[in-house]
Scaffold this active site. Structure first.
Site, mmCIF file in Angstrom:
data_model
loop_
_atom_site.group_PDB
_atom_site.id
_atom_site.type_symbol
_atom_site.label_atom_id
_atom_site.label_comp_id
_atom_site.label_asym_id
_atom_site.label_seq_id
_atom_site.Cartn_x
_atom_site.Cartn_y
_atom_site.Cartn_z
ATOM 1 N N ASP A 1 -12.709 -29.411 -13.709
ATOM 2 C CA ASP A 1 -12.896 -29.950 -15.055
ATOM 3 C C ASP A 1 -11.551 -29.843 -15.782
ATOM 4 O O ASP A 1 -10.693 -30.708 -15.623
ATOM 5 C CB ASP A 1 -14.012 -29.122 -15.707
ATOM 6 N N ARG B 1 -29.337 -25.281 -10.060
ATOM 7 C CA ARG B 1 -28.449 -25.352 -8.898
ATOM 8 C C ARG B 1 -29.179 -25.896 -7.665
ATOM 9 O O ARG B 1 -28.564 -26.471 -6.774
ATOM 10 C CB ARG B 1 -27.907 -23.958 -8.550
ATOM 11 N N GLU C 1 -14.333 -26.170 -4.050
ATOM 12 C CA GLU C 1 -14.862 -26.042 -5.406
ATOM 13 C C GLU C 1 -15.987 -27.038 -5.646
ATOM 14 O O GLU C 1 -16.015 -28.105 -5.035
ATOM 15 C CB GLU C 1 -13.748 -26.373 -6.401
ATOM 16 N N LYS D 1 -13.360 -34.317 -12.946
ATOM 17 C CA LYS D 1 -13.384 -35.036 -14.227
ATOM 18 C C LYS D 1 -11.936 -35.176 -14.681
ATOM 19 O O LYS D 1 -11.440 -34.370 -15.465
ATOM 20 C CB LYS D 1 -14.160 -34.232 -15.273
HETATM 21 P P1 IMP Z 1 -12.469 -25.735 -15.095
HETATM 22 O O1 IMP Z 1 -11.929 -24.352 -14.883
HETATM 23 O O2 IMP Z 1 -12.399 -26.158 -16.534
HETATM 24 O O3 IMP Z 1 -11.863 -26.758 -14.156
HETATM 25 O O4 IMP Z 1 -14.021 -25.683 -14.845
HETATM 26 C C1 IMP Z 1 -14.559 -25.403 -13.643
HETATM 27 C C2 IMP Z 1 -15.937 -24.797 -13.807
HETATM 28 O O5 IMP Z 1 -16.605 -25.240 -15.006
HETATM 29 C C3 IMP Z 1 -16.813 -25.252 -12.670
HETATM 30 O O6 IMP Z 1 -16.652 -24.432 -11.524
HETATM 31 C C4 IMP Z 1 -18.186 -25.191 -13.293
HETATM 32 O O7 IMP Z 1 -18.717 -23.880 -13.180
HETATM 33 C C5 IMP Z 1 -17.973 -25.488 -14.752
HETATM 34 N N1 IMP Z 1 -18.280 -26.908 -15.053
HETATM 35 C C6 IMP Z 1 -17.434 -27.832 -15.553
HETATM 36 N N2 IMP Z 1 -18.060 -29.010 -15.715
HETATM 37 C C7 IMP Z 1 -19.333 -28.824 -15.300
HETATM 38 C C8 IMP Z 1 -20.483 -29.688 -15.213
HETATM 39 O O8 IMP Z 1 -20.470 -30.888 -15.559
HETATM 40 N N3 IMP Z 1 -21.614 -29.117 -14.727
HETATM 41 C C9 IMP Z 1 -21.690 -27.820 -14.334
HETATM 42 N N4 IMP Z 1 -20.645 -26.988 -14.396
HETATM 43 C C10 IMP Z 1 -19.469 -27.486 -14.874
HETATM 44 MG MG MG Z 2 -20.667 -22.754 -13.736
#
Ligand code: IMP
Ligand code: MG
Length: 179
Positions: A102, A164, A98, A130
């Site tokens: 987040d 990107r 990954e 994070k």
């Molecule tokens: P999660 O499902 O909340 O863990 O988020 C994962 C996805 O959120 C990642 O694969 C990213 O696409 C997006 N994401 C979360 N934080 C960031 C960031 O700081 N920059 C860019 N994309 C992020």
């Molecule tokens: Mg994204």
């Protein structure tokens, strides 16, 4: 490009060094296993390419693509797999790659979904984490860098599908922090 990205948060040198370490660790941990490295597109593409070349054991490569929310700087709360694996992962040792964990929603959903295909094991490797934002309980086995609650772009990560291709990771300067 518009200049909306700011300070590098991880330099290219730091990135190279850390990926070399992760590659060594994964090589040790997966030696002798039937190993499939699964990249989560689009965000993981740059990290995946570098990580795969730092791993010195035979492996299969595969990818899946997910979307959560295309436009905002936060996960919408719904993850969708838009392309499937092409490899059969039954009885194989799978490592998901990954870009960033987040809330943990995406990783948790993918681990749960892929587990239905009965791999021998399934683990998660993320370039960035994070930890302060985690709301979903998911085990992350390999972490490149823990970062604070800032929105970052570059090295595969986007803001509204752009940036990107930035060769390093930078904190996005528009609107300040995520919160
Ligand atoms: P999660 O499902 O909340 O863990 O988020 C994962 C996805 O959120 C990642 O694969 C990213 O696409 C997006 N994401 C979360 N934080 C960031 C960031 O700081 N920059 C860019 N994309 C992020
Ligand atoms: Mg994204």
């Amino acid at each position: 490009m518009e200049r909306i990205f700011g300070r590098p948060i991880v330099t290219q040198e730091e990135m190279r060094a850390r990926i070399r370490e992760l590659g060594k660790q994964i090589t040790t941990d997966y030696t002798g296993k039937d190993f499939v490295l699964v990249g989560v597109l689009k965000g993981a593409y740059a990290f995946y390419a570098d990580l795969a070349r730092a791993i010195r054991i035979p492996m299969r490569v595969d990818f899946l693509m997910v979307t959560s929310d295309g436009s905002r700087a936060k996960t919408s709360g719904k993850v969708k797999m838009v392309t499937e694996l092409t490899e059969d992962i039954k009885d194989k040792d799978v490592l998901l790659v990954e870009d960033i964990v987040d809330s943990g929603l995406t990783a948790q959903y993918l681990v749960k979904t892929l587990a239905k295909k009965k791999p021998r094991s399934i683990k998660v490797c993320t370039l960035l984490s994070k930890p302060d934002r985690r709301t979903n309980n998911v085990t992350i086995d390999y972490v490149g860098f823990k970062i604070p609650n800032k929105y970052v772009v570059g090295y595969g990560l986007d803001y509204q599908q752009k940036y990107r291709n930035l060769p390093y990771l930078a904190v996005l300067d528009i609107e300040g922090d995520q919160e």
